[in-house]
Write a protein that holds these residues in place. Sequence first.
Motif, short mmCIF file in Angstrom:
data_model
loop_
_atom_site.label_atom_id
_atom_site.label_comp_id
_atom_site.label_asym_id
_atom_site.label_seq_id
_atom_site.Cartn_x
_atom_site.Cartn_y
_atom_site.Cartn_z
N LEU A 110 29.16 -19.67 -39.65
CA LEU A 110 30.09 -20.61 -39.12
C LEU A 110 29.71 -21.79 -39.70
CD1 LEU A 110 30.84 -19.30 -35.61
CD2 LEU A 110 32.32 -19.10 -37.37
N PRO A 111 30.55 -22.93 -39.82
CA PRO A 111 30.17 -24.29 -40.21
C PRO A 111 29.42 -24.83 -39.16
CG PRO A 111 32.56 -24.10 -40.51
CD PRO A 111 32.01 -22.85 -39.91
N LEU A 112 28.32 -25.97 -39.61
CA LEU A 112 27.54 -26.32 -38.46
C LEU A 112 28.18 -27.10 -37.16
CD1 LEU A 112 24.36 -27.15 -37.43
CD2 LEU A 112 24.90 -28.92 -38.87
N ALA A 113 29.18 -27.68 -37.37
CA ALA A 113 29.98 -28.39 -36.30
C ALA A 113 30.60 -27.30 -35.40
CB ALA A 113 31.04 -29.36 -36.86
N SER A 126 29.64 -26.61 -31.49
CA SER A 126 30.39 -26.59 -30.33
C SER A 126 30.58 -25.37 -29.61
CB SER A 126 31.90 -26.62 -30.98
OG SER A 126 33.11 -26.93 -30.21
N LEU A 127 30.59 -24.24 -30.32
CA LEU A 127 30.47 -22.73 -29.58
C LEU A 127 29.18 -22.72 -28.56
CD1 LEU A 127 31.62 -20.49 -32.48
CD2 LEU A 127 32.99 -20.84 -30.50
N GLY A 128 28.27 -23.22 -29.06
CA GLY A 128 27.08 -23.41 -28.31
C GLY A 128 27.03 -24.03 -27.07
N ALA A 129 27.73 -25.42 -27.12
CA ALA A 129 27.93 -26.38 -26.00
C ALA A 129 28.87 -25.51 -25.20
CB ALA A 129 28.61 -27.44 -26.35
N LEU A 130 30.19 -24.73 -25.63
CA LEU A 130 30.93 -23.99 -24.67
C LEU A 130 30.18 -23.06 -24.12
CD1 LEU A 130 33.99 -24.01 -27.10
CD2 LEU A 130 33.72 -25.24 -24.78
#
Length: 88
Positions: free
Chosen positions: A7-10, A14-18
């Motif tokens: 996956l792209p870094l951004a 975002s997935l990590g934050a969610l």
Amino acid sequence: MTGHEPLPLAETASLGALLAEGLGTIHEAGLLHRDLKPQNILLAEYGPKVIDFGLAVLAERRSVLTATGRPWRCASRTPPPSLTAATG
């Protein structure tokens, strides 16, 4: 996602934050998952979903099934000498 490419870094951030937000919600409800691993996280349309709460316990639980530094073993699948050594 259509393939198995990274996956792209951004999007990863975002997935990590969610996921962290979701785990916070789980903990606020008084639950401990106890088996969080990639296989127990689904990538759904609107973000990660934590699944498989089979080992979950209430955070306020008084009895302890596992502890840091103490191996967990299934008695029916563990050699008797190992059980004796683990329990002292």
